[in-house]
Design a protein around this motif. Structure first.
Motif, mmCIF file in Angstrom:
data_model
loop_
_atom_site.group_PDB
_atom_site.id
_atom_site.type_symbol
_atom_site.label_atom_id
_atom_site.label_comp_id
_atom_site.label_asym_id
_atom_site.label_seq_id
_atom_site.Cartn_x
_atom_site.Cartn_y
_atom_site.Cartn_z
ATOM 1 N N GLU A 294 0.861 -1.286 0.040
ATOM 2 C CA GLU A 294 -0.002 0.014 -0.023
ATOM 3 C C GLU A 294 0.775 1.301 0.111
ATOM 4 O O GLU A 294 0.730 2.224 -0.833
ATOM 5 N N ALA A 295 1.908 1.309 0.881
ATOM 6 C CA ALA A 295 2.673 2.501 0.855
ATOM 7 C C ALA A 295 3.531 2.499 -0.506
ATOM 8 O O ALA A 295 3.953 3.729 -0.950
ATOM 9 N N PRO A 299 2.564 6.619 -3.651
ATOM 10 C CA PRO A 299 2.775 7.954 -4.415
ATOM 11 C C PRO A 299 2.145 7.873 -5.863
ATOM 12 O O PRO A 299 2.143 9.084 -6.423
ATOM 13 N N ILE A 300 1.647 7.112 -6.534
ATOM 14 C CA ILE A 300 0.917 6.905 -7.810
ATOM 15 C C ILE A 300 -0.234 7.862 -7.817
ATOM 16 O O ILE A 300 -1.072 7.763 -7.059
ATOM 17 N N ASP A 301 -0.267 8.746 -8.722
ATOM 18 C CA ASP A 301 -1.079 10.051 -8.967
ATOM 19 C C ASP A 301 -1.788 10.109 -10.324
ATOM 20 O O ASP A 301 -2.155 11.128 -10.673
ATOM 21 N N ALA A 326 -6.969 -2.970 -6.828
ATOM 22 C CA ALA A 326 -7.303 -2.664 -5.572
ATOM 23 C C ALA A 326 -6.180 -1.878 -4.959
ATOM 24 O O ALA A 326 -6.715 -0.707 -4.172
ATOM 25 N N LEU A 327 -5.271 -2.156 -5.243
ATOM 26 C CA LEU A 327 -4.052 -0.951 -4.790
ATOM 27 C C LEU A 327 -3.917 0.352 -5.415
ATOM 28 O O LEU A 327 -3.860 1.271 -4.712
ATOM 29 N N ALA A 331 -4.871 4.136 -3.780
ATOM 30 C CA ALA A 331 -3.975 5.216 -3.880
ATOM 31 C C ALA A 331 -5.023 6.452 -4.509
ATOM 32 O O ALA A 331 -4.370 7.555 -4.513
ATOM 33 N N GLY A 332 -6.432 6.308 -4.598
ATOM 34 C CA GLY A 332 -6.974 7.264 -5.300
ATOM 35 C C GLY A 332 -7.296 7.467 -6.614
ATOM 36 O O GLY A 332 -7.575 8.414 -7.174
#
Length: 369
Positions: A294-295, A299-301, A326-327, A331-332
């Protein structure tokens, strides 16, 4: 034959992710379409383990590329709209610096003195090459298989430099099954006496080891369902059987594997194969997040992501594609997840244009440059 490959000399020295450096590094690429600005319409395409940067035909090289049905004017990745740049991986043997390249310090090929290769090195080299070409932002970063791993690494390492992602048949890290398959392939190559500890001559090398490794690779790239439909228990013609070999090949599937293996041998450097295969096993996006997936993905945007896999893929199973989706969602990122029923296993993205082409076309069409 004409050659559409172009070359970029990247920053020197080039520091490797897991230690060591290259005094000089060259990246080969091919491109289609015309760029707008510094990459407003650019698609960065990463390849799988064995393809070159020749993803599609062009005036400079009219031979079909490995994603010919996908790239070109009016095709799903429409080069009338997009500028597509396909990178030959650092570590490969199709123009980019790799173990088969000359080490400027010794005047001989690097062979096994090439620094340990990582997916992150492939990504960093691609980024450096594109920057040198004046492209510092991408409409979409895309890739399949190893190329999909590259996409995830790129997205985590260079946030703010892309809008969208396309990850097909990839993974945040390899499964034990995939590691086991690739480990066996590497052992087949290293066990060939002609590997010579990695120091074979240019005109020599572990041809038998590569032949066997390719056979195992082809078995892992396709599906049992496809083999049953294509070959069943059909026998080879009497003239095609290895008559003098006790218990030799008798079935059509054996002939097919032999044909593919012999076509591959001699066209791909053995050490390059070993380095790239090993890099796939080492990759873990959690390394970018202190051990947390998850961490590592946080950073993926990207605005949007297309994630796809097939139900018959043993090597990068569809469950891994759902994990990626899902990951990314966590991350949005707005994710479009596709589970396809292609019968060709891991190789489906190369073959099944009826399923893959509309999916990619729809995704890119929803966000025109």
């Amino acid at each position: 034959m004409s050659d559409a490959r172009r070359y970029v000399q990247i920053e020197s020295p080039f520091a490797m992710y897991r230690g060591g450096q290259l005094a000089q590094a060259t990246i080969a690429y091919e491109a289609w379409g015309e760029p707008v600005g510094r990459g407003d319409n650019a698609i960065l395409l990463f390849t799988g383990l064995s393809p070159s940067a020749h993803a599609a035909s062009s005036a400079d090289d009219p031979s079909p590329g490995w994603w010919e049905y996908m790239i070109g004017p009016g095709k799903p990745i429409d080069t009338d709209r997009f500028f597509v740049i396909c990178i030959n991986s650092l570590g490969s043997c199709f123009g980019s610096t790799g173990p088969a390249s000359i080490d400027p310090a010794t005047g001989r090929p690097y062979r096994i003195e090439f620094p340990l290769l990582s997916v992150e090195d492939i990504v960093n080299a691609a980024r450096s090459a594109c920057m040198a070409l004046g492209i510092d932002h991408f409409h979409t970063v895309a890739g399949c298989s190893l190329g999909g791993m590259d996409v995830l690494a790129y997205a985590a390492m260079y946030p703010g430099t892309y809008r969208n992602l396309i990850s097909i048949s990839a993974a945040v890290h390899a499964t034990p099954f995939a590691i086991g398959i690739r480990s066996l392939q590497r052992e087949m190559i290293r066990s060939d006496p002609e590997w010579a500890g990695g120091w074979y001559a240019d005109d020599a090398g572990p041809k038998e080891g590569m032949r066997l490794a390719r056979k195992l690779g082809v078995m892992s790239y396709r599906s049992g369902e496809e083999w049953s439909q294509r070959f069943g228990r059909n026998r080879l013609a009497e003239t095609e059987r290895a008559g003098a070999v006790p218990l030799g090949p008798e079935f059509e599937i054996e002939g097919y594997l032999e044909y593919n293996a012999r076509r591959f041998v001699g066209g791909f450097d053995a050490n390059c194969y070993l380095y790239l295969s090993h890099a796939m096993d080492l990759f873990d996006i959690a390394d970018h997040g202190g051990g947390s997936l998850e961490a590592g993905m946080r950073p993926i945007d990207a605005r949007r992501a297309l994630v796809a896999g097939v139900t018959t893929d043993w090597l990068f199973p569809v469950a891994q594609q759902h994990e990626i989706a899902a990951l990314l969602d966590g991350a949005g990122v707005e994710v479009s997840m596709h589970e396809l029923e292609s019968i060709q296993g891991h190789d489906s993205f190369l073959i099944d244009h009826e399923r893959f082409a509309p999916m990619v076309e729809h995704f890119l069409g929803a966000d025109a440059p």
